[in-house]
Motif scaffolding. Structure first.
Motif, PDB file in Angstrom:
ATOM      1  N   SER A 151       0.845  -1.190   0.000  1.00  0.00           N
ATOM      2  CA  SER A 151       0.000   0.000   0.000  1.00  0.00           C
ATOM      3  C   SER A 151       0.879   1.238   0.000  1.00  0.00           C
ATOM      4  O   SER A 151       1.854   1.318   0.752  1.00  0.00           O
ATOM      5  N   VAL A 152       0.531   2.161  -0.866  1.00  0.00           N
ATOM      6  CA  VAL A 152       1.329   3.376  -0.991  1.00  0.00           C
ATOM      7  C   VAL A 152       0.414   4.587  -0.919  1.00  0.00           C
ATOM      8  O   VAL A 152      -0.787   4.503  -1.180  1.00  0.00           O
ATOM      9  N   ARG A 153       1.024   5.700  -0.557  1.00  0.00           N
ATOM     10  CA  ARG A 153       0.279   6.958  -0.514  1.00  0.00           C
ATOM     11  C   ARG A 153       0.751   7.813  -1.679  1.00  0.00           C
ATOM     12  O   ARG A 153       1.891   8.252  -1.718  1.00  0.00           O
ATOM     13  N   GLY A 154      -0.148   8.021  -2.615  1.00  0.00           N
ATOM     14  CA  GLY A 154       0.206   8.798  -3.789  1.00  0.00           C
ATOM     15  C   GLY A 154      -0.027  10.284  -3.591  1.00  0.00           C
ATOM     16  O   GLY A 154      -0.584  10.729  -2.574  1.00  0.00           O
ATOM     17  N   THR A 155       0.410  11.080  -4.535  1.00  0.00           N
ATOM     18  CA  THR A 155       0.199  12.528  -4.513  1.00  0.00           C
ATOM     19  C   THR A 155      -0.582  12.946  -5.744  1.00  0.00           C
ATOM     20  O   THR A 155      -0.669  12.216  -6.732  1.00  0.00           O
ATOM     21  N   ILE A 156      -1.141  14.115  -5.698  1.00  0.00           N
ATOM     22  CA  ILE A 156      -1.867  14.644  -6.850  1.00  0.00           C
ATOM     23  C   ILE A 156      -0.862  14.997  -7.936  1.00  0.00           C
ATOM     24  O   ILE A 156       0.066  15.782  -7.706  1.00  0.00           O
ATOM     25  N   SER A 157      -1.041  14.414  -9.096  1.00  0.00           N
ATOM     26  CA  SER A 157      -0.103  14.675 -10.184  1.00  0.00           C
ATOM     27  C   SER A 157      -0.794  14.838 -11.531  1.00  0.00           C
ATOM     28  O   SER A 157      -0.125  15.005 -12.547  1.00  0.00           O
ATOM     29  N   GLU A 189      -6.251  19.858  -1.385  1.00  0.00           N
ATOM     30  CA  GLU A 189      -6.304  18.585  -2.097  1.00  0.00           C
ATOM     31  C   GLU A 189      -5.032  17.778  -1.868  1.00  0.00           C
ATOM     32  O   GLU A 189      -5.062  16.544  -1.772  1.00  0.00           O
ATOM     33  N   THR A 190      -3.915  18.463  -1.778  1.00  0.00           N
ATOM     34  CA  THR A 190      -2.629  17.787  -1.569  1.00  0.00           C
ATOM     35  C   THR A 190      -2.568  17.100  -0.217  1.00  0.00           C
ATOM     36  O   THR A 190      -1.925  16.053  -0.055  1.00  0.00           O
ATOM     37  N   GLU A 191      -3.245  17.673   0.757  1.00  0.00           N
ATOM     38  CA  GLU A 191      -3.226  17.099   2.105  1.00  0.00           C
ATOM     39  C   GLU A 191      -4.030  15.806   2.196  1.00  0.00           C
ATOM     40  O   GLU A 191      -3.825  15.006   3.106  1.00  0.00           O
ATOM     41  N   LYS A 192      -4.948  15.592   1.256  1.00  0.00           N
ATOM     42  CA  LYS A 192      -5.772  14.386   1.294  1.00  0.00           C
ATOM     43  C   LYS A 192      -4.937  13.158   0.965  1.00  0.00           C
ATOM     44  O   LYS A 192      -4.090  13.196   0.076  1.00  0.00           O
ATOM     45  N   ALA A 193      -5.184  12.076   1.671  1.00  0.00           N
ATOM     46  CA  ALA A 193      -4.451  10.830   1.425  1.00  0.00           C
ATOM     47  C   ALA A 193      -4.954  10.165   0.149  1.00  0.00           C
ATOM     48  O   ALA A 193      -6.161   9.986  -0.031  1.00  0.00           O
ATOM     49  N   ASN A 194      -4.039   9.842  -0.740  1.00  0.00           N
ATOM     50  CA  ASN A 194      -4.382   9.121  -1.968  1.00  0.00           C
ATOM     51  C   ASN A 194      -3.823   7.707  -1.841  1.00  0.00           C
ATOM     52  O   ASN A 194      -2.797   7.366  -2.406  1.00  0.00           O
TER      53      ASN A 194
END
Length: 347
Positions: A54-60, A77-82
């Motif tokens: 499991s990984v935590r992605g970023t907005i890209s 939005e960046t603070e939200k966990a993806n």
């Protein structure tokens, strides 16, 4: 029956003549095997396994109006966990070598369709194939298939990141081995030596029905200790899947279902990447009726140019218009690939 009276059969299909298995992925330590016997080498191999992480992605993703986007909104939005769950495969930390192996059965190519509902058309088609085999021969196709086996094109992304690749091809009691697969290029088919010729002769013997041919192919690629391995990725049709990436698994003799593998279709696609006969060719593409390369979203053989399989094939069989030698190779390559080629009445 005259050529003008012939029509393409509405039901027409060919079975593939290069029958490729899935590729099984294993791993070992190249340094440990330097002083090992052949028996030790077999014992020191272990499967490459698929694991979840499991990984935590970023907005890209690309924003629609980046200049008008409120910085505070983007920060929020960046603070939200993806969070994402994905499959991954890698060598163990004490192994630096990926081993991939598959088998290739070469079936007789007679030009006889697997299914055809028009016997007059079938006779004309088989005569075209017979004339090709007698006049052009299967040497060029067999040689190109052989080069793609030896250059390890079928390793795909695993080939790109390899320091060194060795390939072994076995047929009956004979074995061909090379220490540097990368010495055989991917951009052309100019390579010519005794090893290419031998493998090409095996393939040609199978296509000509001179012998039962099954090749056992193995590549050893030094990619680095603990480095990531790239098996085939599954197409997820269930949009409710919890994973964003699922890798292909194959079962081993012990019943484990976590071993990594490559689809037979992916391996086959690499072996038949021999078409550099299309217009303004810059690189070889896989033999396909329209020269389709899905990763590029392009069909390199457009029907409007009359260079697609159906245009060449129909003119050859129905009108007796024999294409030049390179396009003859292409048309026969498509038939060896196999597929359904009947003339449907639907638009």
């Amino acid at each position: 029956m005259s050529k003008s009276a012939l029509k393409t059969a509405s039901v027409l299909a060919f079975e593939r003549n290069l029958d490729v298995s899935d590729a099984y992925l294993w791993q070992t330590n190249s340094q440990a095997n330097i002083k090992s016997t052949d028996a030790d080498k077999k014992l020191s191999r272990s499967p490459v396994t698929v694991k979840e992480k499991s990984v935590r992605g970023t907005i890209s993703n690309r924003l629609k109006n980046p200049n008008k986007t409120d910085p505070a909104k983007l920060d929020a939005e960046t603070e939200k966990a993806n969070l994402q769950t994905v499959d991954s495969a890698a060598l163990n930390e004490d192994n630096d070598t990926l081993i991939a192996r598959f088998s290739l059965k070469v079936l007789p190519f007679t030009g006889k369709p697997n299914v055809c509902n028009d016997q007059n058309y079938q006779q004309a088609l088989q005569q075209v194939v017979t004339d090709y085999v007698e006049n052009q021969g299967l040497d060029e196709l067999a040689r190109r298939y052989a080069i793609n086996i030896l250059n390890a094109r079928w390793l795909w992304r695993n080939r790109v990141g390899a320091e060194k690749i060795s390939v072994t091809v076995k047929c009956n009691d004979q074995t061909i081995s090379i220490d540097d697969a990368k010495s055989y290029g991917l951009k052309d088919f100019k390579a010519s030596d005794a090893k290419v010729d031998q493998i090409a002769d095996w393939i040609k013997a199978g296509l000509n029905d001179d012998a039962f041919i099954i090749l056992y192919v193995e590549a050893c690629a030094i990619i680095g200790y603990g480095q990531e391995v790239y098996p085939s990725q599954e197409l997820i049709l269930d949009t409710g899947s919890k994973k964003s990436k699922v890798l292909y698994r194959v079962s081993d003799r012990k019943g484990s279902e976590d071993n990594a593998g490559m689809h037979s279709q992916k391996v086959s696609n690499a072996i038949r990447t021999i078409d550099d006969w299309y217009t303004n060719a810059e690189f070889p593409i896989a033999i396909e009726p329209y020269g389709a390369v899905t990763t590029m979203g392009t069909a390199f053989r457009q029907p409007k140019d009359k260079m697609d399989f159906y245009s060449l094939f129909d003119n050859w069989v129905l009108k007796g218009e024999t294409p030049d030698a390179s396009q003859q190779h292409y048309v026969m390559g498509v038939l060896i690939r196999g597929g359904v080629f009947g003339a449907s009445g639907k638009e």
